[in-house]
Scaffold this motif. Structure first.
Motif, PDB file in Angstrom:
ATOM      1  N   UNK A 153      17.621  35.553  78.207  1.00  0.00           N
ATOM      2  CA  UNK A 153      17.848  36.531  79.274  1.00  0.00           C
ATOM      3  C   UNK A 153      17.588  35.922  80.647  1.00  0.00           C
ATOM      4  N   UNK A 154      16.431  35.280  80.817  1.00  0.00           N
ATOM      5  CA  UNK A 154      16.094  34.703  82.121  1.00  0.00           C
ATOM      6  C   UNK A 154      16.971  33.497  82.442  1.00  0.00           C
ATOM      7  N   UNK A 155      17.356  32.756  81.412  1.00  0.00           N
ATOM      8  CA  UNK A 155      18.229  31.617  81.640  1.00  0.00           C
ATOM      9  C   UNK A 155      19.655  32.015  81.984  1.00  0.00           C
ATOM     10  N   UNK A 156      20.044  33.207  81.569  1.00  0.00           N
ATOM     11  CA  UNK A 156      21.412  33.681  81.816  1.00  0.00           C
ATOM     12  C   UNK A 156      21.555  34.336  83.180  1.00  0.00           C
ATOM     13  N   UNK A 157      20.515  35.042  83.618  1.00  0.00           N
ATOM     14  CA  UNK A 157      20.605  35.786  84.879  1.00  0.00           C
ATOM     15  C   UNK A 157      20.696  34.824  86.053  1.00  0.00           C
ATOM     16  N   UNK A 158      21.667  35.006  86.943  1.00  0.00           N
ATOM     17  CA  UNK A 158      21.835  34.081  88.083  1.00  0.00           C
ATOM     18  C   UNK A 158      20.599  33.979  88.964  1.00  0.00           C
ATOM     19  N   UNK A 159      19.878  35.085  89.161  1.00  0.00           N
ATOM     20  CA  UNK A 159      18.733  35.079  90.076  1.00  0.00           C
ATOM     21  C   UNK A 159      17.572  34.248  89.538  1.00  0.00           C
ATOM     22  N   UNK A 160      17.423  34.159  88.212  1.00  0.00           N
ATOM     23  CA  UNK A 160      16.288  33.440  87.635  1.00  0.00           C
ATOM     24  C   UNK A 160      16.705  32.189  86.873  1.00  0.00           C
ATOM     25  N   UNK A 161      18.004  31.899  86.857  1.00  0.00           N
ATOM     26  CA  UNK A 161      18.522  30.781  86.058  1.00  0.00           C
ATOM     27  C   UNK A 161      17.886  29.452  86.456  1.00  0.00           C
ATOM     28  N   UNK A 162      17.942  29.122  87.741  1.00  0.00           N
ATOM     29  CA  UNK A 162      17.430  27.830  88.198  1.00  0.00           C
ATOM     30  C   UNK A 162      15.920  27.746  88.018  1.00  0.00           C
ATOM     31  N   UNK A 163      15.223  28.822  88.346  1.00  0.00           N
ATOM     32  CA  UNK A 163      13.770  28.822  88.217  1.00  0.00           C
ATOM     33  C   UNK A 163      13.356  28.632  86.761  1.00  0.00           C
ATOM     34  N   UNK A 164      14.054  29.297  85.827  1.00  0.00           N
ATOM     35  CA  UNK A 164      13.695  29.185  84.422  1.00  0.00           C
ATOM     36  C   UNK A 164      13.942  27.772  83.909  1.00  0.00           C
ATOM     37  N   UNK A 165      15.063  27.176  84.306  1.00  0.00           N
ATOM     38  CA  UNK A 165      15.339  25.804  83.874  1.00  0.00           C
ATOM     39  C   UNK A 165      14.300  24.838  84.426  1.00  0.00           C
ATOM     40  N   UNK A 166      13.895  25.049  85.680  1.00  0.00           N
ATOM     41  CA  UNK A 166      12.852  24.203  86.261  1.00  0.00           C
ATOM     42  C   UNK A 166      11.540  24.369  85.488  1.00  0.00           C
ATOM     43  N   UNK A 167      11.235  25.597  85.109  1.00  0.00           N
ATOM     44  CA  UNK A 167       9.964  25.855  84.439  1.00  0.00           C
ATOM     45  C   UNK A 167       9.877  25.157  83.093  1.00  0.00           C
ATOM     46  N   UNK A 168      10.985  25.101  82.343  1.00  0.00           N
ATOM     47  CA  UNK A 168      10.944  24.546  80.990  1.00  0.00           C
ATOM     48  C   UNK A 168      11.318  23.066  80.934  1.00  0.00           C
ATOM     49  N   UNK A 169      11.735  22.491  82.076  1.00  0.00           N
ATOM     50  CA  UNK A 169      12.168  21.089  82.049  1.00  0.00           C
ATOM     51  C   UNK A 169      11.455  20.204  83.066  1.00  0.00           C
ATOM     52  N   UNK A 170      10.987  20.782  84.175  1.00  0.00           N
ATOM     53  CA  UNK A 170      10.456  19.951  85.254  1.00  0.00           C
ATOM     54  C   UNK A 170       8.930  19.909  85.224  1.00  0.00           C
ATOM     55  N   UNK A 171       8.342  18.701  85.306  1.00  0.00           N
ATOM     56  CA  UNK A 171       6.867  18.579  85.312  1.00  0.00           C
ATOM     57  C   UNK A 171       6.257  18.733  86.701  1.00  0.00           C
ATOM     58  N   UNK A 172       6.943  19.433  87.610  1.00  0.00           N
ATOM     59  CA  UNK A 172       6.426  19.589  88.974  1.00  0.00           C
ATOM     60  C   UNK A 172       5.168  20.450  89.007  1.00  0.00           C
ATOM     61  N   UNK A 173       5.006  21.351  88.063  1.00  0.00           N
ATOM     62  CA  UNK A 173       3.815  22.186  87.968  1.00  0.00           C
ATOM     63  C   UNK A 173       3.316  22.120  86.518  1.00  0.00           C
ATOM     64  N   UNK A 174       2.102  22.590  86.266  1.00  0.00           N
ATOM     65  CA  UNK A 174       1.597  22.576  84.883  1.00  0.00           C
ATOM     66  C   UNK A 174       2.362  23.507  83.948  1.00  0.00           C
ATOM     67  N   UNK A 175       3.237  24.356  84.501  1.00  0.00           N
ATOM     68  CA  UNK A 175       3.884  25.381  83.676  1.00  0.00           C
ATOM     69  C   UNK A 175       4.656  24.798  82.508  1.00  0.00           C
ATOM     70  N   UNK A 176       5.368  23.673  82.737  1.00  0.00           N
ATOM     71  CA  UNK A 176       6.189  23.119  81.659  1.00  0.00           C
ATOM     72  C   UNK A 176       5.329  22.673  80.485  1.00  0.00           C
ATOM     73  N   UNK A 177       4.148  22.113  80.775  1.00  0.00           N
ATOM     74  CA  UNK A 177       3.261  21.670  79.707  1.00  0.00           C
ATOM     75  C   UNK A 177       2.600  22.864  79.017  1.00  0.00           C
ATOM     76  N   UNK A 178       2.199  23.844  79.804  1.00  0.00           N
ATOM     77  CA  UNK A 178       1.583  25.043  79.231  1.00  0.00           C
ATOM     78  C   UNK A 178       2.586  25.776  78.351  1.00  0.00           C
TER      79      UNK A 178
END
Length: 400
Positions: free
Chosen positions: A259-284
């Motif tokens: 759902x979050x990956x499909x929605x245009x408003x949250x698409x980029x943020x969700x992909x960053x969260x699950x792929x980018x190590x810029x914050x601890x979120x991806x590891x958590x």
């Protein structure tokens, strides 16, 4: 006619051994360190934390959601015998209700330590807003503690019909409390990273999982250290319920991810969260939330699943994984920018504001958890919360 259910003898523990005092001293020491961390936060403000203007909710709010969930899950375990007439779980009814009351106090403590000045917490009474989910949740949390206490008193008085009535009401109130907590985030329409109809029911499922994740290891250690007779298969039944909750949660994660990956408003943020190590979120997210749950599920499906060690480890893994889920639910929705004006292009590029909890935040929340277990250790010494033996009803009837 079925066999009559024997009376369960609840007794106190002696609590005179060096081991008992050592455990209490450990919990008390953690509480003192947490109190010192909160003193520093009181004196210097939230600058001792990792919070900032964009991320005002962090470790503390994740802990609030976690403690409330663990409390609701514990109360549901306590009410299994009263609501669903599962008499074999009556042995857990008193201690789980006490645990639930202690957890809701820890949740309110997490709120008080997060708002800065605890005196501001009285505003919900002075300025109650019926259109605010925060006002309603403040009422739900405080009244929920009262429900736990009344339910516990009814059990001490051994009023069977009254206990069953209160148990039914308590379960409904626990569901309402945690649905309200989920609604705080799920009903924020302006933040697509938060807004989700799955959040309230997912909170309830994770509440049961986290409550069992904490109770199962606690009971195994309690009965072993107090040298009381117990049947490990009772813990296996609780573990199976926890495993079912984990499977449902993993399904919810998949649905919400799509759902979050499909929605245009949250698409980029969700992909960053699950792929980018810029914050601890991806590891958590991958190692804490998903990884630990899959590992716990693998243990619960392994050939060693019915051993005490397997159930103990699986419970701890689920308890930690649910806290990671709470963290992922709260923090990324603020760390990652969201669309405020739909249909307009943002001039400022996509920018992540990282959040790293400091030692003070860790100390405060761990102190609240330690306070729960300190209260539990003192409670089983003062009150008759534990049964003389924890065995199935069939075995008791057979022995008699």
């Amino acid at each position: 006619m079925g066999a009559e259910v024997p009376k369960i003898d609840f007794t106190k523990i002696e609590g005179k051994s060096y081991g008992y005092y050592a455990i209490c001293a450990i919990w008390l020491s953690i509480c003192i360190i947490g109190a010192y961390a909160y003193y520093l936060q009181w004196i210097h403000g939230h600058q001792v934390t990792g919070l900032n203007n964009q991320v005002p909710w962090g470790f503390g709010i994740a802990a609030v959601c976690y403690f409330i969930g663990a409390s609701a899950g514990s109360l549901i375990v306590s009410a299994l015998s009263g609501v669903f007439e599962k008499e074999e779980f009556k042995i857990f009814s008193r201690s789980a209700a006490f645990f639930a009351a202690a957890m809701i106090v820890a949740a309110m403590g997490a709120i008080f330590t997060d708002v800065g000045n605890p005196s501001n917490s009285i505003n919900f009474l002075m300025y109650f807003n019926p259109t605010s989910i925060f006002s309603w949740n403040a009422f739900l949390y405080s009244s929920y503690f009262v429900v736990c206490v009344i339910y516990l008193i009814a059990q001490f008085e051994e009023k069977k019909f009254l206990t069953r009535c209160i148990a039914v009401f308590a379960v409904g109130w626990a569901v309402l409390v945690h649905s309200g907590t989920g609604a705080i985030l799920g009903f924020i329409y302006s933040n697509d990273f938060y807004h989700s109809a799955l959040t309230p029911p997912m909170f309830i499922i994770s509440a049961i999982a986290s409550g069992l994740g904490l109770l199962i290891p606690t009971y195994i250690l309690t009965f072993k250290w107090t040298k009381r007779e117990y049947d490990p298969s009772l813990f296996w039944t609780l573990t199976k319920i926890m495993g079912a909750m984990v499977i449902v949660l993993l399904y919810f994660f998949i649905v919400e991810g799509f759902e979050k990956g499909y929605m245009p408003a949250s698409h980029e943020a969700f992909l960053r969260m699950i792929t980018s190590p810029e914050t601890p979120a991806v590891w958590v997210y991958w190692f804490g939330q998903i990884g630990l749950m899959l590992l716990a599920l693998a243990i619960m499906l392994s050939p060693y699943r019915k051993t005490e060690k397997a159930m103990f480890v699986a419970g701890l893994l689920v308890a930690v994984a649910v806290f990671c889920e709470r963290y992922i639910l709260v923090v990324p929705g603020l760390s990652y920018p969201y669309e405020i004006f739909a249909g307009y292009e943002a001039v400022k590029p996509f920018q992540i504001v990282p959040y790293y909890p400091t030692w003070a935040e860790w100390a405060i929340e761990l102190a609240l958890l330690a306070g729960v277990y300190l209260a539990y250790c003192i409670g089983i010494k003062i009150f008759a919360l534990l049964p003389e033996k924890a065995v199935k009803v069939e075995e008791v009837n057979k022995n008699e």
